[in-house]
Scaffold this motif. Sequence first.
Motif, PDB file in Angstrom:
ATOM      1  N   THR A  94     -43.372 -10.414 -29.615  1.00 26.62           N
ATOM      2  CA  THR A  94     -44.156  -9.454 -29.486  1.00 26.62           C
ATOM      3  C   THR A  94     -44.421  -8.584 -30.623  1.00 26.62           C
ATOM      4  N   TYR A 118     -52.173 -17.532 -18.645  1.00 23.64           N
ATOM      5  CA  TYR A 118     -52.726 -18.138 -19.740  1.00 23.64           C
ATOM      6  C   TYR A 118     -53.039 -19.733 -19.675  1.00 23.64           C
ATOM      7  N   LYS A 157     -56.273  -7.046 -23.141  1.00 20.02           N
ATOM      8  CA  LYS A 157     -55.178  -7.617 -23.731  1.00 20.02           C
ATOM      9  C   LYS A 157     -55.065  -9.361 -23.473  1.00 20.02           C
ATOM     10  N   ASP A 158     -55.410  -9.667 -22.232  1.00 21.68           N
ATOM     11  CA  ASP A 158     -55.300 -10.955 -21.762  1.00 21.68           C
ATOM     12  C   ASP A 158     -56.727 -11.699 -21.667  1.00 21.68           C
ATOM     13  N   GLY A 192     -58.090 -10.694 -24.955  1.00 21.93           N
ATOM     14  CA  GLY A 192     -57.408 -11.496 -26.071  1.00 21.93           C
ATOM     15  C   GLY A 192     -57.826 -13.133 -26.120  1.00 21.93           C
ATOM     16  N   TYR A 250     -54.599 -10.911 -32.041  1.00 24.69           N
ATOM     17  CA  TYR A 250     -54.072 -10.543 -30.338  1.00 24.69           C
ATOM     18  C   TYR A 250     -52.771  -9.751 -30.386  1.00 24.69           C
ATOM     19  N   THR A 295     -52.838  -5.483 -30.053  1.00 27.13           N
ATOM     20  CA  THR A 295     -52.676  -4.384 -28.931  1.00 27.13           C
ATOM     21  C   THR A 295     -51.543  -3.826 -28.594  1.00 27.13           C
ATOM     22  N   ASN A 296     -50.514  -4.599 -28.926  1.00 26.80           N
ATOM     23  CA  ASN A 296     -49.124  -3.835 -28.814  1.00 26.80           C
ATOM     24  C   ASN A 296     -49.237  -2.703 -29.891  1.00 26.80           C
ATOM     25  N   ARG A 344     -47.352  -5.825 -22.385  1.00 22.91           N
ATOM     26  CA  ARG A 344     -47.309  -6.337 -23.852  1.00 22.91           C
ATOM     27  C   ARG A 344     -48.093  -7.640 -23.918  1.00 22.91           C
ATOM     28  N   ALA A 345     -48.682  -7.696 -25.177  1.00 27.01           N
ATOM     29  CA  ALA A 345     -48.961  -9.022 -25.614  1.00 27.01           C
ATOM     30  C   ALA A 345     -47.917  -9.736 -26.073  1.00 27.01           C
ATOM     31  N   TYR A 376     -47.440 -16.237 -24.789  1.00 29.56           N
ATOM     32  CA  TYR A 376     -48.496 -16.256 -23.864  1.00 29.56           C
ATOM     33  C   TYR A 376     -49.557 -17.052 -24.342  1.00 29.56           C
ATOM     34  N   LEU A 377     -50.105 -16.530 -25.653  1.00 33.82           N
ATOM     35  CA  LEU A 377     -51.121 -17.253 -26.318  1.00 33.82           C
ATOM     36  C   LEU A 377     -51.000 -18.796 -26.843  1.00 33.82           C
TER      37      LEU A 377
END
Length: 303
Positions: free
Chosen positions: A2, A161, A197-198, A201, A222, A225-226, A257-258, A262-263
């Motif tokens: 993150t 995701y 974020k999601d 993102g 991406y 965002t944090n 949190r990003a 996830y990405l």
Amino acid sequence: MTEQPPMAAAELAARSLGLAGAVNARDLGGYRTADGRVLRGGVALRSDGLNRLTEADLELLLGLGLRHVVDLRSLDEVREAGPDRVPGLPVADVSAVELSAEPVRLDSPDPDGITLHHLPIFAADFDIYVALRDALADRDPVRQHQLLGDGKAAAIMTGLYRWFVTDPVARERFAAVLRLLAAPDGPPVLFHCTAGKDRTGWTAALLLTALGVDREAVIEDYLLTNIRSAAIIERIVDSFGTRGLMSDPSLLLPLFRADLAYLDAAFAEVEAGWPSFDAFWQAGLGLDDTVLSGLRKNLLVEG
């Protein structure tokens, strides 16, 4: 992961749209493509929800010359947080649009005004708002840990995701944003969800990747965002503890949190289902070279 890649303070400040009620609102302009071109500033904008905008924010938004705002929030999110505040569109009308579970378009009475598009992207099996509501329902720390602990919260996010890529309705709605950005009368376009974020993102990641921005810069955007949302996240998490809603509010951090994992999960799903990103663009998103050409024409300038 993150952590945010190093970024100059001036660049961080320059990307912000300066909206007090949408701290994650920022400009995608400035990213460089592999062939040396650069994304224009002020044409592709991403944000968190616009439901908390102040009067000063509305003036700033007017000054951006926006043609379209795209809201990717679900019906439940709009009901809980409130409709977007869009200059030139009565709140009552905006609410009527955003309380629809189906895609809806609301045109401004002013031909030069902002058009609102509600394109709800909602995954029943990976709903972080339901997970949060269930975790807070009885204030039972054992139950909360069962729901969110031991990697379960992160698993919800990676599942979400992957769903972005595997679900045909989700793919079509992400594609609709890209088509709008490629249309001759499209930009400037601002697209957003709740935290920016999601869903926001992944939309930005698709756009930047299609234009030839390298993966490192896609990740940088991406994870930004944090930084932009850090103060809000800290305040929310602390409040859950001080109000006695959770004994361990840190369980919520994977939802708020990003995270690069996830990405990576979304891109891994693309690679698992299609031989290349170009194939995903065409067969997965249903987009063609005309859309890509429109994006390049609308969004890129020579470096």
